[in-house]
Motif scaffolding. Structure first.
Motif, PDB file in Angstrom:
ATOM      1  N   HIS A 105       2.438   9.143  -3.355  1.00 13.46           N
ATOM      2  CA  HIS A 105       2.385   8.299  -4.550  1.00 13.46           C
ATOM      3  C   HIS A 105       3.599   8.454  -5.456  1.00 13.46           C
ATOM      4  O   HIS A 105       4.060   7.472  -6.043  1.00 13.46           O
ATOM      5  CB  HIS A 105       1.117   8.610  -5.346  1.00 13.46           C
ATOM      6  CG  HIS A 105      -0.134   8.267  -4.617  1.00 13.46           C
ATOM      7  ND1 HIS A 105      -0.608   6.978  -4.495  1.00 13.46           N
ATOM      8  CD2 HIS A 105      -1.014   9.049  -3.941  1.00 13.46           C
ATOM      9  CE1 HIS A 105      -1.731   6.980  -3.794  1.00 13.46           C
ATOM     10  NE2 HIS A 105      -1.993   8.226  -3.440  1.00 13.46           N
ATOM     11  N   ALA A 131     -14.513  10.136   0.627  1.00 13.64           N
ATOM     12  CA  ALA A 131     -14.164  10.295  -0.790  1.00 13.64           C
ATOM     13  C   ALA A 131     -12.666  10.509  -0.948  1.00 13.64           C
ATOM     14  O   ALA A 131     -12.046  11.261  -0.180  1.00 13.64           O
ATOM     15  CB  ALA A 131     -14.927  11.474  -1.395  1.00 13.64           C
ATOM     16  N   ARG A 132     -12.090   9.886  -1.958  1.00  8.88           N
ATOM     17  CA  ARG A 132     -10.669  10.060  -2.232  1.00  8.88           C
ATOM     18  C   ARG A 132     -10.435  11.406  -2.903  1.00  8.88           C
ATOM     19  O   ARG A 132     -11.125  11.770  -3.852  1.00  8.88           O
ATOM     20  CB  ARG A 132     -10.151   8.942  -3.140  1.00  8.88           C
ATOM     21  CG  ARG A 132      -8.650   9.010  -3.438  1.00  8.88           C
ATOM     22  CD  ARG A 132      -8.238   7.775  -4.218  1.00  8.88           C
ATOM     23  NE  ARG A 132      -6.809   7.696  -4.442  1.00  8.88           N
ATOM     24  CZ  ARG A 132      -6.204   8.007  -5.577  1.00  8.88           C
ATOM     25  NH1 ARG A 132      -6.928   8.441  -6.613  1.00  8.88           N
ATOM     26  NH2 ARG A 132      -4.908   7.886  -5.713  1.00  8.88           N
ATOM     27  N   VAL A 133      -9.453  12.140  -2.394  1.00 13.05           N
ATOM     28  CA  VAL A 133      -9.090  13.448  -2.921  1.00 13.05           C
ATOM     29  C   VAL A 133      -7.600  13.428  -3.245  1.00 13.05           C
ATOM     30  O   VAL A 133      -6.796  12.978  -2.433  1.00 13.05           O
ATOM     31  CB  VAL A 133      -9.394  14.566  -1.902  1.00 13.05           C
ATOM     32  CG1 VAL A 133      -9.045  15.925  -2.478  1.00 13.05           C
ATOM     33  CG2 VAL A 133     -10.853  14.533  -1.474  1.00 13.05           C
ATOM     34  N   THR A 134      -7.214  13.889  -4.421  1.00 14.83           N
ATOM     35  CA  THR A 134      -5.811  13.919  -4.805  1.00 14.83           C
ATOM     36  C   THR A 134      -5.251  15.334  -4.620  1.00 14.83           C
ATOM     37  O   THR A 134      -5.996  16.304  -4.471  1.00 14.83           O
ATOM     38  CB  THR A 134      -5.618  13.475  -6.261  1.00 14.83           C
ATOM     39  OG1 THR A 134      -6.358  14.350  -7.121  1.00 14.83           O
ATOM     40  CG2 THR A 134      -6.100  12.044  -6.462  1.00 14.83           C
ATOM     41  N   ARG A 172      -9.993  13.323 -14.230  1.00  8.77           N
ATOM     42  CA  ARG A 172     -10.990  12.990 -13.219  1.00  8.77           C
ATOM     43  C   ARG A 172     -12.092  12.146 -13.837  1.00  8.77           C
ATOM     44  O   ARG A 172     -12.486  12.352 -14.971  1.00  8.77           O
ATOM     45  CB  ARG A 172     -11.599  14.280 -12.652  1.00  8.77           C
ATOM     46  CG  ARG A 172     -10.613  15.161 -11.908  1.00  8.77           C
ATOM     47  CD  ARG A 172     -11.293  16.430 -11.428  1.00  8.77           C
ATOM     48  NE  ARG A 172     -12.336  16.132 -10.457  1.00  8.77           N
ATOM     49  CZ  ARG A 172     -13.266  16.997 -10.092  1.00  8.77           C
ATOM     50  NH1 ARG A 172     -13.318  18.190 -10.662  1.00  8.77           N
ATOM     51  NH2 ARG A 172     -14.168  16.678  -9.191  1.00  8.77           N
ATOM     52  N   HIS A 207       0.872  -1.176   0.000  1.00  5.00           N
ATOM     53  CA  HIS A 207       0.000   0.000   0.000  1.00  5.00           C
ATOM     54  C   HIS A 207       0.905   1.221   0.000  1.00  5.00           C
ATOM     55  O   HIS A 207       2.102   1.125   0.303  1.00  5.00           O
ATOM     56  CB  HIS A 207      -0.904   0.016   1.241  1.00  5.00           C
ATOM     57  CG  HIS A 207      -0.147  -0.151   2.529  1.00  5.00           C
ATOM     58  ND1 HIS A 207       0.466   0.902   3.179  1.00  5.00           N
ATOM     59  CD2 HIS A 207       0.113  -1.265   3.274  1.00  5.00           C
ATOM     60  CE1 HIS A 207       1.060   0.452   4.273  1.00  5.00           C
ATOM     61  NE2 HIS A 207       0.866  -0.850   4.348  1.00  5.00           N
ATOM     62  N   SER A 243      -2.538  11.732  -1.989  1.00  6.06           N
ATOM     63  CA  SER A 243      -3.995  11.603  -1.905  1.00  6.06           C
ATOM     64  C   SER A 243      -4.380  11.404  -0.451  1.00  6.06           C
ATOM     65  O   SER A 243      -3.558  11.061   0.397  1.00  6.06           O
ATOM     66  CB  SER A 243      -4.512  10.432  -2.755  1.00  6.06           C
ATOM     67  OG  SER A 243      -4.139   9.195  -2.175  1.00  6.06           O
ATOM     68  N   THR A 244      -5.645  11.635  -0.165  1.00  5.35           N
ATOM     69  CA  THR A 244      -6.199  11.361   1.154  1.00  5.35           C
ATOM     70  C   THR A 244      -7.670  11.016   0.988  1.00  5.35           C
ATOM     71  O   THR A 244      -8.207  11.058  -0.127  1.00  5.35           O
ATOM     72  CB  THR A 244      -6.020  12.572   2.097  1.00  5.35           C
ATOM     73  OG1 THR A 244      -6.326  12.175   3.438  1.00  5.35           O
ATOM     74  CG2 THR A 244      -6.920  13.731   1.687  1.00  5.35           C
ATOM     75  N   VAL A 245      -8.298  10.646   2.063  1.00  6.59           N
ATOM     76  CA  VAL A 245      -9.737  10.376   2.049  1.00  6.59           C
ATOM     77  C   VAL A 245     -10.402  11.380   2.986  1.00  6.59           C
ATOM     78  O   VAL A 245     -10.034  11.482   4.160  1.00  6.59           O
ATOM     79  CB  VAL A 245     -10.051   8.936   2.490  1.00  6.59           C
ATOM     80  CG1 VAL A 245     -11.557   8.725   2.597  1.00  6.59           C
ATOM     81  CG2 VAL A 245      -9.445   7.944   1.515  1.00  6.59           C
ATOM     82  N   THR A 251       1.909   6.305   4.141  1.00  2.61           N
ATOM     83  CA  THR A 251       1.052   7.395   4.593  1.00  2.61           C
ATOM     84  C   THR A 251       1.653   8.117   5.782  1.00  2.61           C
ATOM     85  O   THR A 251       2.393   7.537   6.575  1.00  2.61           O
ATOM     86  CB  THR A 251      -0.347   6.881   4.976  1.00  2.61           C
ATOM     87  OG1 THR A 251      -0.210   5.878   5.996  1.00  2.61           O
ATOM     88  CG2 THR A 251      -1.066   6.288   3.784  1.00  2.61           C
TER      89      THR A 251
END
Length: 307
Positions: free
Chosen positions: A273, A231-234, A306, A184, A225-227, A187
């Motif tokens: 990433h 919702a995933r946000v880049t 997107r 993964h 990215s985060t959640v 983070t």
């Protein structure tokens, strides 16, 4: 997953599990292999992990630079995702550090946790001055009627999968190679704090998270990215000192694309990433803004259009 912070006086329904042993920093693929072996040996038992907080290295060498891949909350989240039902997160202090290997097995694993089966890596060492190894554990476990699985170290073409190898990759600026070993993305989890608010004046509001006891990856700019609210946000983030504005403490400063909510005081887990460029000092704030524009476009291109 239930978390217990002592091995003494546990309720009966918290005892008798199959228990994996180790620090589990990063919760990487090698740790996954230990958990798979544990479950394979005793699928009838609850899966548990016995680990320590703080990390023993932090206790013995507090002067060392921060090195943790995962702090307690992120580690617990990752272990729960792998099916761990109980986490024995034992405080590592002077008293625990002086337990002999025999005392650790007899008092903590057997009498305290009532472990029916334990699993560990082949290099697991424990007890005062690391006096116990897997051979000692095997003999003592058999004497006490506990099962044992010793799991060979997981390797790939470049060598053993380990937390120290992952740390080196992150410090060299290879988050994608670290992710291949982790299973993964790496983070950094923390609470969003108030910064100097310069970013919002140039159209790039940022969420600022102190690195604290986290390992500091190579200083520079990353696609992240985060959640947020499921919702995933880049986005794009700088990790480092921010030399253009005279920063003195390393931190993660992230701008999330197409997000306008208030994040102050919220805990975020930001995934790294790709490394885009090293941190640098600019001659002017305007030059910094131009580079941030470029970095944002590069990060958007990395993530693609997107949906």
């Amino acid at each position: 997953m239930k978390i217990f912070t002592d091995w003494r006086d546990l309720p009966q329904d918290a005892r008798g599990a199959a228990v994996a042993l180790g620090n589990f920093d990063g919760v990487h693929k090698g740790h996954e292999a230990v958990l798979r072996a544990l479950h394979g040996a005793r699928p009838d038992l609850p899966r548990a992990v016995l680990t320590f907080e703080p990390h023993p290295r932090e206790f013995f060498r507090p002067q060392d630079p921060a090195f943790r891949l995962t702090l307690a909350a992120e580690r617990a989240h990752a272990l729960a995702a792998l099916g761990v039902e109980r986490l024995y997160q034992i405080p590592f202090d002077a008293a625990l550090s002086h337990l002999t290997a025999t005392q650790f097995v007899d008092e903590v694993l057997h009498a305290g946790l009532g472990a029916a089966h334990v699993a560990c890596g082949a290099d697991f060492a424990f007890g005062h001055r690391r006096g116990g190894d897997v051979a000692f554990l095997a003999a003592r476990a058999e004497m006490l009627g506990m099962g044992l699985s010793v799991v060979p170290q997981l390797c790939d073409a470049e060598g053993p999968v380990s937390s120290s190898r992952i740390r080196r990759l992150l410090q060299d600026g290879y988050p994608e190679r670290a992710a291949a070993l982790l299973g993964h993305s790496h983070t950094i989890r923390g609470v969003v704090v108030h910064g100097d608010k310069r970013g919002r004046t140039i159209g790039f509001p940022t969420a600022n998270i102190a690195l604290g006891r986290h390992l500091e990856p190579l200083r520079g700019v990353y696609a992240v990215s985060t959640v947020i609210d499921g919702a995933r946000v880049t986005g794009v983030a700088n990790i480092g000192l921010r030399p253009t504005v005279g920063g003195t403490e390393p931190r993660l400063e992230a701008h999330f694309f197409d997000y306008e909510g208030d994040l102050y005081g919220r805990e975020l887990s930001v995934a790294l990433h790709a490394f885009l460029r090293e941190e640098q000092k600019f001659e002017s704030f305007q030059a910094l803004k131009a580079q941030i524009d470029t970095d944002a476009r590069t990060a958007r291109a990395f993530f693609g259009p997107r949906p």
